[in-house]
Scaffold this motif. Structure first.
Motif, PDB file in Angstrom:
ATOM      1  N   ALA A 185       1.020  -1.390   0.287  1.00 41.96           N
ATOM      2  CA  ALA A 185       0.132  -0.313  -0.093  1.00 41.96           C
ATOM      3  C   ALA A 185       1.370   0.973  -0.300  1.00 41.96           C
ATOM      4  O   ALA A 185       0.798   2.050  -0.901  1.00 41.96           O
ATOM      5  CB  ALA A 185      -0.782   0.000   1.235  1.00 41.96           C
ATOM      6  N   GLN A 186       2.020   1.498   0.985  1.00 43.62           N
ATOM      7  CA  GLN A 186       3.175   2.104   0.270  1.00 43.62           C
ATOM      8  C   GLN A 186       3.596   2.253  -0.797  1.00 43.62           C
ATOM      9  O   GLN A 186       3.660   4.297  -0.963  1.00 43.62           O
ATOM     10  CB  GLN A 186       4.089   2.298   2.099  1.00 43.62           C
ATOM     11  CG  GLN A 186       3.538   1.777   3.142  1.00 43.62           C
ATOM     12  CD  GLN A 186       2.813   3.155   3.652  1.00 43.62           C
ATOM     13  OE1 GLN A 186       2.876   4.424   2.970  1.00 43.62           O
ATOM     14  NE2 GLN A 186       2.438   2.872   4.621  1.00 43.62           N
ATOM     15  N   LEU A 187       3.920   1.315  -1.218  1.00 48.83           N
ATOM     16  CA  LEU A 187       4.443   1.969  -2.780  1.00 48.83           C
ATOM     17  C   LEU A 187       3.511   2.003  -4.255  1.00 48.83           C
ATOM     18  O   LEU A 187       3.772   1.603  -4.745  1.00 48.83           O
ATOM     19  CB  LEU A 187       6.123   0.862  -3.277  1.00 48.83           C
ATOM     20  CG  LEU A 187       7.203   0.739  -1.426  1.00 48.83           C
ATOM     21  CD1 LEU A 187       7.200  -0.688  -1.495  1.00 48.83           C
ATOM     22  CD2 LEU A 187       7.699   1.849  -1.879  1.00 48.83           C
ATOM     23  N   GLY A 188       2.614   1.813  -3.941  1.00 46.20           N
ATOM     24  CA  GLY A 188       1.554   1.683  -4.343  1.00 46.20           C
ATOM     25  C   GLY A 188       1.270   0.653  -5.515  1.00 46.20           C
ATOM     26  O   GLY A 188       1.149   0.267  -6.507  1.00 46.20           O
ATOM     27  N   ILE A 189       1.737  -0.782  -4.990  1.00 45.21           N
ATOM     28  CA  ILE A 189       2.132  -2.124  -5.638  1.00 45.21           C
ATOM     29  C   ILE A 189       0.660  -3.057  -5.163  1.00 45.21           C
ATOM     30  O   ILE A 189      -0.035  -3.094  -4.320  1.00 45.21           O
ATOM     31  CB  ILE A 189       3.279  -2.281  -4.846  1.00 45.21           C
ATOM     32  CG1 ILE A 189       3.798  -2.179  -5.776  1.00 45.21           C
ATOM     33  CG2 ILE A 189       2.857  -4.197  -5.777  1.00 45.21           C
ATOM     34  CD1 ILE A 189       4.865  -2.655  -5.130  1.00 45.21           C
ATOM     35  N   ALA A 190       0.119  -3.589  -6.747  1.00 46.58           N
ATOM     36  CA  ALA A 190      -1.734  -4.421  -6.382  1.00 46.58           C
ATOM     37  C   ALA A 190      -1.575  -5.341  -5.441  1.00 46.58           C
ATOM     38  O   ALA A 190      -2.149  -6.500  -5.462  1.00 46.58           O
ATOM     39  CB  ALA A 190      -2.601  -4.053  -7.346  1.00 46.58           C
ATOM     40  N   ARG A 191      -0.110  -6.272  -6.502  1.00 46.68           N
ATOM     41  CA  ARG A 191       0.267  -7.802  -6.450  1.00 46.68           C
ATOM     42  C   ARG A 191       0.856  -7.934  -4.926  1.00 46.68           C
ATOM     43  O   ARG A 191       1.997  -7.595  -5.163  1.00 46.68           O
ATOM     44  CB  ARG A 191       0.489  -7.993  -7.396  1.00 46.68           C
ATOM     45  CG  ARG A 191       0.983  -9.225  -7.686  1.00 46.68           C
ATOM     46  CD  ARG A 191       1.380  -9.137  -9.125  1.00 46.68           C
ATOM     47  NE  ARG A 191       2.294 -11.430  -8.971  1.00 46.68           N
ATOM     48  CZ  ARG A 191       3.258 -11.673  -9.926  1.00 46.68           C
ATOM     49  NH1 ARG A 191       3.111 -10.763 -10.905  1.00 46.68           N
ATOM     50  NH2 ARG A 191       3.051 -12.953  -9.980  1.00 46.68           N
ATOM     51  N   VAL A 192       0.191  -8.867  -4.095  1.00 47.97           N
ATOM     52  CA  VAL A 192       0.855  -9.268  -2.867  1.00 47.97           C
ATOM     53  C   VAL A 192       0.119 -10.956  -2.777  1.00 47.97           C
ATOM     54  O   VAL A 192      -0.025 -11.601  -2.807  1.00 47.97           O
ATOM     55  CB  VAL A 192      -0.263  -8.825  -1.469  1.00 47.97           C
ATOM     56  CG1 VAL A 192       0.614  -9.006  -0.841  1.00 47.97           C
ATOM     57  CG2 VAL A 192       0.190  -7.290  -1.523  1.00 47.97           C
ATOM     58  N   GLU A 193       1.571 -11.659  -2.696  1.00 47.33           N
ATOM     59  CA  GLU A 193       1.791 -12.981  -2.560  1.00 47.33           C
ATOM     60  C   GLU A 193       2.382 -13.744  -1.697  1.00 47.33           C
ATOM     61  O   GLU A 193       3.879 -12.943  -1.442  1.00 47.33           O
ATOM     62  CB  GLU A 193       2.133 -13.610  -4.199  1.00 47.33           C
ATOM     63  CG  GLU A 193       1.315 -12.568  -5.621  1.00 47.33           C
ATOM     64  CD  GLU A 193       1.813 -13.341  -6.393  1.00 47.33           C
ATOM     65  OE1 GLU A 193       3.209 -14.141  -6.900  1.00 47.33           O
ATOM     66  OE2 GLU A 193       0.643 -13.083  -7.883  1.00 47.33           O
ATOM     67  N   GLN A 194       2.219 -14.842  -1.397  1.00 47.37           N
ATOM     68  CA  GLN A 194       3.508 -15.465  -0.394  1.00 47.37           C
ATOM     69  C   GLN A 194       3.928 -16.640  -1.569  1.00 47.37           C
ATOM     70  O   GLN A 194       4.054 -17.030  -1.888  1.00 47.37           O
ATOM     71  CB  GLN A 194       2.453 -16.343   0.419  1.00 47.37           C
ATOM     72  CG  GLN A 194       3.059 -17.300   1.316  1.00 47.37           C
ATOM     73  CD  GLN A 194       2.465 -18.362   2.906  1.00 47.37           C
ATOM     74  OE1 GLN A 194       0.798 -17.979   2.416  1.00 47.37           O
ATOM     75  NE2 GLN A 194       3.013 -19.200   3.639  1.00 47.37           N
ATOM     76  N   LEU A 195       5.812 -16.369  -0.710  1.00 45.30           N
ATOM     77  CA  LEU A 195       6.043 -16.981  -1.121  1.00 45.30           C
ATOM     78  C   LEU A 195       7.394 -17.569   0.061  1.00 45.30           C
ATOM     79  O   LEU A 195       7.881 -16.660  -0.119  1.00 45.30           O
ATOM     80  CB  LEU A 195       7.293 -16.109  -2.840  1.00 45.30           C
ATOM     81  CG  LEU A 195       8.506 -16.783  -3.473  1.00 45.30           C
ATOM     82  CD1 LEU A 195       7.376 -18.279  -4.214  1.00 45.30           C
ATOM     83  CD2 LEU A 195       8.608 -15.938  -4.282  1.00 45.30           C
ATOM     84  N   ALA A 196       7.525 -19.133  -0.242  1.00 46.52           N
ATOM     85  CA  ALA A 196       8.349 -19.218   0.830  1.00 46.52           C
ATOM     86  C   ALA A 196      10.014 -19.020   0.569  1.00 46.52           C
ATOM     87  O   ALA A 196      10.629 -18.911   0.796  1.00 46.52           O
ATOM     88  CB  ALA A 196       8.040 -20.915   1.029  1.00 46.52           C
ATOM     89  N   GLU A 197      10.404 -19.053  -0.843  1.00 46.67           N
ATOM     90  CA  GLU A 197      11.538 -18.754  -1.463  1.00 46.67           C
ATOM     91  C   GLU A 197      12.020 -17.366  -1.361  1.00 46.67           C
ATOM     92  O   GLU A 197      12.580 -16.972  -2.341  1.00 46.67           O
ATOM     93  CB  GLU A 197      11.942 -19.884  -2.467  1.00 46.67           C
ATOM     94  CG  GLU A 197      11.407 -21.692  -2.615  1.00 46.67           C
ATOM     95  CD  GLU A 197      10.289 -21.267  -2.452  1.00 46.67           C
ATOM     96  OE1 GLU A 197       9.176 -20.617  -3.078  1.00 46.67           O
ATOM     97  OE2 GLU A 197       9.441 -22.915  -2.805  1.00 46.67           O
ATOM     98  N   ALA A 198      11.468 -16.408  -1.035  1.00 48.31           N
ATOM     99  CA  ALA A 198      12.138 -14.955  -0.766  1.00 48.31           C
ATOM    100  C   ALA A 198      12.469 -15.075   0.102  1.00 48.31           C
ATOM    101  O   ALA A 198      13.651 -15.589   0.591  1.00 48.31           O
ATOM    102  CB  ALA A 198      10.526 -14.014  -0.824  1.00 48.31           C
ATOM    103  N   GLY A 199      14.267 -13.876  -0.926  1.00 46.17           N
ATOM    104  CA  GLY A 199      15.164 -13.413  -0.144  1.00 46.17           C
ATOM    105  C   GLY A 199      14.848 -13.169   1.138  1.00 46.17           C
ATOM    106  O   GLY A 199      16.201 -12.984   1.701  1.00 46.17           O
ATOM    107  N   SER A 200      13.404 -12.667   1.848  1.00 44.79           N
ATOM    108  CA  SER A 200      13.263 -11.621   2.879  1.00 44.79           C
ATOM    109  C   SER A 200      12.241 -12.382   3.117  1.00 44.79           C
ATOM    110  O   SER A 200      11.465 -12.747   2.251  1.00 44.79           O
ATOM    111  CB  SER A 200      13.868 -10.736   2.396  1.00 44.79           C
ATOM    112  OG  SER A 200      13.443  -9.379   3.720  1.00 44.79           O
TER     113      SER A 200
END
Length: 208
Positions: A185-200
């Motif tokens: 919401a702060q950056l104006g991005i609509a796509r939010v997904e869960q990804l266990a292999e994320a780097g953070s």
């Protein structure tokens, strides 16, 4: 015409007949013996009149004559409609309404489903911003937006692997979902997904 003297025999050529010596006693028309039917007729008439008189007296007392056919009772007379009492359809009085107890509503038992805790935004969570646009300094500008929003562990870097086709915010665990949604919401991005292999715990990939 010469008279016949007493004691002299009538020597007339006509001779004597039965009328010259009439029988003694009354003489009338000869009647034969009466038949049995004629002699019994007066008695039959008397019996018939007695029967007619008896029937007339019986009819006068009972009000019914044998030659009269009794009319069947009409439907309205034979079937009597039950009378409806007004008391049964009358509106109950106010006192009766007050005396009638109101149906008690069923007691609602508390829900056994455990309440879901409200999502918690943890601004101390590590956030990684990956610049996939090729524009120098673009990831740094987005990092500053998050820092100004109160995030204290935000780093910017260049991509090292495959990139998505559009901007996305990934999160590793369900506990970081609320934080990832707030970052998007702060950056104006609509796509939010869960990804266990994320780097953070929360990773932002910029593609525009």
């Amino acid at each position: 015409m010469a008279s016949i003297q007493a004691g002299q025999t009538d020597k007339s050529p006509q001779g004597q007949d039965e009328f010259d010596n009439p029988p003694k006693g009354p003489v009338g028309v000869h009647r034969g013996p009466k038949s049995l039917w004629i002699r019994a007729l007066p008695y039959l008439i008397v019996i018939l009149l007695a029967v007619v008189c008896g029937v007339g007296v019986w009819a006068g007392v009972s009000g019914f004559l044998p030659w009269q056919q009794q009319k069947p009772a009409t439907t309205s007379q034979a079937i009597k409609k039950p009378s409806i009492s007004r008391k049964s359809t009358s509106t109950p009085s106010k006192k009766a309404k007050e005396a009638t107890p109101a149906p008690s509503s069923p007691v609602q038992e508390p829900s056994q489903t455990p309440s879901t805790p409200a999502p918690v935004i943890d601004k101390n969570t590590r956030v990684l911003i990956v610049n996939g646009t090729g524009v120098s300094g673009y990831a740094g500008s987005k990092r500053q937006i998050l820092v100004n929003a109160g995030y204290g562990a935000v780093t910017a870097s260049n991509p090292t692997g495959s990139l998505p086709s559009a901007d996305v915010v990934w999160y590793q665990n369900e506990a970081d979902r609320a934080t990832a949604q707030d970052v998007a919401a702060q950056l104006g991005i609509a796509r939010v997904e869960q990804l266990a292999e994320a780097g953070s715990p929360v990773e932002v990939v910029l593609m525009r």
